[in-house]
Motif scaffolding. Structure first.
Motif, PDB file in Angstrom:
ATOM      1  N   ALA A  17       0.834  -1.216   0.000  1.00 11.54           N
ATOM      2  CA  ALA A  17       0.000   0.000   0.000  1.00 11.54           C
ATOM      3  C   ALA A  17       0.863   1.258   0.000  1.00 11.54           C
ATOM      4  N   GLU A  18       2.049   1.178   0.614  1.00 11.16           N
ATOM      5  CA  GLU A  18       2.928   2.346   0.700  1.00 11.16           C
ATOM      6  C   GLU A  18       3.741   2.546  -0.582  1.00 11.16           C
ATOM      7  N   ARG A  21      -0.772   0.953  -3.964  1.00 13.18           N
ATOM      8  CA  ARG A  21      -0.570   2.374  -3.628  1.00 13.18           C
ATOM      9  C   ARG A  21      -1.876   3.149  -3.708  1.00 13.18           C
ATOM     10  N   GLY A  22      -2.206   3.839  -2.616  1.00 19.02           N
ATOM     11  CA  GLY A  22      -3.372   4.713  -2.629  1.00 19.02           C
ATOM     12  C   GLY A  22      -4.706   3.992  -2.442  1.00 19.02           C
ATOM     13  N   LEU A  23      -4.687   2.678  -2.315  1.00 16.53           N
ATOM     14  CA  LEU A  23      -5.957   1.954  -2.170  1.00 16.53           C
ATOM     15  C   LEU A  23      -6.337   1.793  -0.698  1.00 16.53           C
ATOM     16  N   LYS A  24      -7.614   1.930  -0.412  1.00 20.57           N
ATOM     17  CA  LYS A  24      -8.101   1.792   0.960  1.00 20.57           C
ATOM     18  C   LYS A  24      -8.717   0.423   1.236  1.00 20.57           C
ATOM     19  N   GLY A  80      -9.046   1.671   4.614  1.00 28.24           N
ATOM     20  CA  GLY A  80      -7.699   2.161   4.887  1.00 28.24           C
ATOM     21  C   GLY A  80      -7.014   1.588   6.111  1.00 28.24           C
TER      22      GLY A  80
END
Lengths: 298, 298
Positions: A116-117, A122-125, A144
């Protein structure tokens, strides 16, 4: 310079890393032996490679583990089939070796954080991180945040349809026989076919069965967690042809009931490989360390 | 006095309520007919029973529904087998009838909210609300928030092991045949045995099969969502003996792998009936209205 230590504690090896992220990570791999002996070697690596710069440590551990600070067995590995590690106080031993904040979560939750980082989420909750290797494990973010709840997900142990006529293999899981891990893990593949997954030919009947089981599991997770992406890695998934087989089956099994582009027209970007490869776990452990440092967790 | 309107939109009936909570709720039931005609009757009820006091409306709807405000089909019922309702713009029609904020979610998400506020999930941040009636649906909170993600959970449509030798019934789901709903819903029971669930004798073989399927599904959700409680209601669960049968099977199937008291020693308070009975859905819709009012959602 302040750095963090990350430990990806696995049943075969401990991957340890020092750094702050993808750009400066230095890692080493330590074979998993008896617990105390393994921790001593881990501590030696951190002392020699970071010394006084080390500000916190994160552990992403194989499991099940006890993540409940109110529990008597907090910080321990619990019901693992690995006898020597059962009830081992991994968090306590690492805390004892260093007088630093220590973050602690499952290996797959750590890897999910890292993807996720810096990686494929990336950017997904709302997404799932899955690994199909010797065993099968998963971590998931919802709104998130990682799922913890009663304990932590043990996604590899869900039950999926198993047609004994088509696949008489009874399953390899020592707790549940033919749960997903018992049918579709690397260990299951080796036991069923007598050949390790990485040596099974691409046209072997093993693979359509493997894709079917993984697709059934993914459909269950789509219906339960409603993720916007499934990131799936691990040794077995190095056989890249599996991705298209699984994607086709997931769309077929859902049969239009989830009328969203993501699982029909855009399935190729819905079920994807990780971007951090085998560094996801240790990078996630670095993130656990960073979080422990910020919150001052003992 | 300010009041809210709640609509539990079901395939058989629309339960409408006016009030602020459990103490002052007044409800009516409107049979589900053609969509426009049904909405006209709903609007009449709110006008006659609340008038100018009505500050917002909440809709907890059967689904699947489109909850994504950026989507072209936002506010619509999507892939339902109920032809007349497919693609019906339920949110748009209710908004058009009243110039008020309108909250919108699934019926089971609404019921989950109500059980968390006033019922069997009070104070819990990680739990599942499940209904086993004509169909099977579920909502879940993770870290105190409902799961939405890509769409919303469609928990009734997970696949579970189906032993065709023991149970040759092919399943009743028009999308997936023998998904959980296709095997264990009230509709499946009636189709398989030719007798409605409420008339099947307590010693009928239907019930051990039913408990097995529901336990398999719950084990999958325990392994995926790690809930601290599963609240399960709906018409089929009115047969109270099912609870002990399901609990026994869940503990047996997990087989100690989730080493937590909740799923072993305390299983009786882990899998429980709802406390709000058949008012959970409409009370949840009242909460959706309250939330829409506070956030000023159009």
């Amino acid at each position: 310079m302040d750095v963090f230590g990350g430990i990806e504690a696995g049943g075969t090896k401990f991957v340890c890393g020092v750094g702050t992220g993808t750009a400066d990570l230095r890692t080493t791999s330590i074979p998993t032996e008896q617990p105390e002996r393994t921790i001593v070697k881990v501590a030696e690596f951190f002392r020699s490679s970071a010394g006084q710069d080390l500000k916190a440590i994160g552990i992403g551990s194989f499991g099940p583990i006890d993540l409940d600070p109110r529990s008597e067995t907090f910080g321990r590995i619990t019901a693992t089939p690995k006898q020597a590690w059962r009830n081992f106080d991994i968090l306590g031993q690492v805390r004892q070796a260093f007088n630093l904040p220590v973050g602690f979560d499952t290996d797959v939750n750590a890897a999910a954080l890292a993807e996720a980082e810096w990686g494929a989420a990336r950017g997904l909750k709302d997404f799932i991180y899955l690994t199909v290797g010797t065993g099968i494990g998963g971590g998931a973010c919802v709104n998130g945040k990682l799922i913890h709840g009663l304990m932590h997900p043990e996604m590899g142990h869900i039950r999926v349809p198993h047609d004994l006529a088509a696949d008489p293999f009874p399953g390899s899981c020592s707790y549940h026989h033919d749960c997903l891990e018992g049918l579709a893990s690397g260990q299951a593949l080796r036991q069923r076919w007598g050949i390790p997954a990485d040596q099974l030919p691409a046209d072997h009947q093993a693979w359509s069965l493997e894709a079917d089981y993984l697709a059934l599991a993914m459909v269950n997770w789509v219906c339960t967690l409603s993720p916007t992406r499934i990131v799936v890695g691990g040794g077995v998934m190095q056989r890249e042809f599996l991705f298209s087989m699984i994607r086709r089956q997931v769309t077929r099994l859902l049969n239009g009931y989830i009328p969203r582009r993501a699982v029909i027209q855009e399935i190729d970007s819905f079920i994807v490989p990780p971007e951090l490869g085998n560094r996801a776990g240790v990078l996630g452990a670095i993130l656990l360390a960073r979080e422990a440092y910020r919150s001052g967790a003992g």
